[in-house]
Write an enzyme that holds these catalytic residues in place. Sequence first.
Site, PDB file in Angstrom:
ATOM      1  N   GLY A  56     -23.298   0.508  12.003  1.00 55.36           N
ATOM      2  CA  GLY A  56     -23.455   0.487  13.452  1.00 55.36           C
ATOM      3  C   GLY A  56     -24.754  -0.143  13.904  1.00 55.36           C
ATOM      4  O   GLY A  56     -24.816  -0.747  14.982  1.00 55.36           O
TER       5      GLY A  56
ATOM      6  N   SER B 146     -26.029   6.895  12.199  1.00 54.99           N
ATOM      7  CA  SER B 146     -25.240   5.771  12.691  1.00 54.99           C
ATOM      8  C   SER B 146     -23.842   5.842  12.097  1.00 54.99           C
ATOM      9  O   SER B 146     -23.603   6.520  11.095  1.00 54.99           O
ATOM     10  CB  SER B 146     -25.899   4.443  12.300  1.00 54.99           C
ATOM     11  OG  SER B 146     -25.524   4.038  10.990  1.00 54.99           O
ATOM     12  N   ASP B 147     -22.901   5.154  12.718  1.00 53.27           N
ATOM     13  CA  ASP B 147     -21.610   4.956  12.074  1.00 53.27           C
ATOM     14  C   ASP B 147     -21.755   3.788  11.103  1.00 53.27           C
ATOM     15  O   ASP B 147     -22.804   3.141  11.039  1.00 53.27           O
ATOM     16  CB  ASP B 147     -20.522   4.698  13.124  1.00 53.27           C
ATOM     17  CG  ASP B 147     -19.140   5.123  12.633  1.00 53.27           C
ATOM     18  OD1 ASP B 147     -18.917   5.181  11.412  1.00 53.27           O
ATOM     19  OD2 ASP B 147     -18.269   5.400  13.478  1.00 53.27           O
ATOM     20  N   TRP B 148     -20.703   3.510  10.357  1.00 54.87           N
ATOM     21  CA  TRP B 148     -20.738   2.498   9.296  1.00 54.87           C
ATOM     22  C   TRP B 148     -21.246   1.162   9.854  1.00 54.87           C
ATOM     23  O   TRP B 148     -20.590   0.546  10.684  1.00 54.87           O
ATOM     24  CB  TRP B 148     -19.346   2.337   8.695  1.00 54.87           C
ATOM     25  CG  TRP B 148     -19.274   1.396   7.532  1.00 54.87           C
ATOM     26  CD1 TRP B 148     -19.292   0.038   7.591  1.00 54.87           C
ATOM     27  CD2 TRP B 148     -19.168   1.745   6.157  1.00 54.87           C
ATOM     28  NE1 TRP B 148     -19.210  -0.492   6.330  1.00 54.87           N
ATOM     29  CE2 TRP B 148     -19.120   0.533   5.426  1.00 54.87           C
ATOM     30  CE3 TRP B 148     -19.100   2.944   5.454  1.00 54.87           C
ATOM     31  CZ2 TRP B 148     -18.999   0.492   4.041  1.00 54.87           C
ATOM     32  CZ3 TRP B 148     -18.977   2.911   4.071  1.00 54.87           C
ATOM     33  CH2 TRP B 148     -18.938   1.699   3.381  1.00 54.87           C
TER      34      TRP B 148
END
Length: 771
Positions: free
Chosen positions: A316, A312-314
């Site tokens: 996310g 995932s992104d930060w």
Amino acid sequence: MRDVRRRTLLSAIGGTAVAGGAVGAAGAAETAAAEAAPGRPGPAAARHDHRIRGLLARMTVEEKLGQLQQLPWAWETGPGGGATKDVEDAARAGRLGSVLSVYGAKTTNALQRIAVEESRLGIPLLFGLDVIHGFWTTFPIPLAQAASFDPDVAEADGEVSAREARSNGVHWTFSPMMDVTHEPRWGRIAESNGEDPWLTAAFAAAKVRGYQGEPDDDGRAAYGAKDRVAACAKHFVAYGGAEGGRDYNTVDVSESRLRALYLPPFKAALDAGAATVMASFNTVSGIPAHGNTHTLTDILKKEWGFDGVVVSDWAGVQELIPHGFAEDGAAAARLSLNAGVDIEMTSTHLVVHGKKLLREGRISERRLDDAVTRVLRLKADLGLFEDPYVDESAAIDGPTPAAREAARAAAARSMVLLKNEDKALPLKRSVKSLAVVGPFGDSDDLLGTWSFAGAVKKYPSVKVLDAVRRAVPDAKVTYARGVAPEGGDTAGIPKAVAAARSAEVTVVVVGEPPAMSGEAAARSDIGLPGGQEKLVAAVAATGKPFVVVLVNGRPLTMGDWLGSAPAVLEAWHPGLEAGNAIADVLFGKAVPGGKLPVSFPRTVGQIPVHYNHESTGRPYDAENKYTSKYLDLPPGPQFAFGHGLSYTTFAIGEPRLSRERISAAALREGDTLEVSVSVTNTGDRAGDEVVQLYVHDIAASITQPVRKLRGFRRVTLEPGKSRTVRFRIGADDLGFWTNAQEGEFRVEEGAVDLYVGASSEAGAKRRLTIT
């Protein structure tokens, strides 16, 4: 040849060629969709299967969920500090798989010992960091690298960055970013390779090779070596289509455009061996990327057979809640894991809710084990089970002379000469007096967005003023700032004007501060900030010779000052060796040969103005009001995609085809044809030209772009010399994607125009008939 060129690049970057046809795109129901079998485990993966199966059999549910958890590190605090207690406790309990934003051989070794020597199973941690365009040695921003039209520039960046980062305990970089975008207002265009999927795909693959190397003959991942890191293809997918250029915003996209514009660079990165993929912040046609089964599982894991890790992104996963897609943390965990996310970055919903979700049947044991297997396989490929530590005595603590030379050559190779009236450039080294003016002439902050924080403090960029003084040691060189990078104060302009009046020639260095581009740095006005346009106008009003150097992270609108500037050099944010590289080009030590990887609009109101747009039923006609245009603007951008001048001149001949007719059936079966063209240096000095091939399908069942880049070659020629450039094209170049959800690539009968020239505005063409 590639190995020879790559070695050469580390001392002086050389040219490369990318021909056409090399890159193609290529409840109970929810739980079932999530259970895609992992893609093919190759020989290296198979070698790890026994260890991974053994670990899975011994792991508790909590330990499995822990492998899917990534937590951030507090840079200022080493192990044992209060700010890192949660990370250390999780590692000790075996409930942590990876850590981001941690570096330093001593620090990473100390944290790794907690996981390996104090946890029950001793599974090593994975350390990730945003190494975007350099670790200690900062290369030009990715958008600048794309302007080189030479993927070896990106590969060199990847090699140097990997060597420096891995020696400091970093295993994994969250790069390359390959978001194609038509939005110059979007700050993250600086991290991208611009507006074209074909160019972006070539650079994505090169950057992956730079970071990871090539797998060995046994299929063993090269990033297990101590000078390599695992790459991460981000952001999956269509992040560059954010509405209005506002970060994190909505993307509404058809399946055909998704596959034609946004997906090809990811496929190219995976074909080059990219170990991981990062999900994007945006929605894709109403579904957030972190919960999008169609993109993460149906396309990425099933259709493409990707057996690596999706991170995932930060936060996310957490952001599925404000998106309005998940009601709470438990739902966010369920939706993201079932959609295809394998690691949750910073938020903790899988760890907190996973056991209950598993017990209730909302996530399956099979999907959980699949995600854990992917993570453990990555750690095994990196060699962490055999040797989880780094040699603290061998840690690289700064740029080497060779790395600096590579960064300097890359920066010069990435610069684009936008304008050069009456041969205002290159400047003569015999000049007796020279003024440098502008807010960035004496700046050491030209590294660009997403530079490694440790390097920003220890290794700032070389100043333009200092480099100019070294380039012309016998000249009187004066400096006046004139205006600040931002704000309306113009009180310093008279001093700058006085400096210009007293000098033979003036170099005006203007642009954007690095903080004005990158993540969360969208701009509604992309002209020169503050009083910089007034400064250029004031210098122009002196009537004395001057040139403009732009340092920026995005395309800029230039306004009235452009007409008064004899020469404009687009230097971007050039990185560590900024000043030296700019001076090399200004004084002709290096000849500019870069091309624009993105169109420069005339005004913000003209956006979007990309070259690869579709036609309309009423295309532009100057004589007809009722056609697609603005009343108050000429057609087209200020500077087109692919534009760039040189200190010499070139003639590109008429393209030739190896055949003028080919059957659609033959193309589908892998047949190809050759497009060739002669290019000649017609000037009086050596230089580089980038020969570009574009395709236009004249009539198709789905409207196609007016032009699509399908090949480019950067060639170096001595005066009077010629070379024949050849491109090989096939079905990937002449077909297109339909809107079928399962992915349908179609090659149709009909006429196709093939354009060859020095920019996307090339006029020379040949027609190919597909029967």
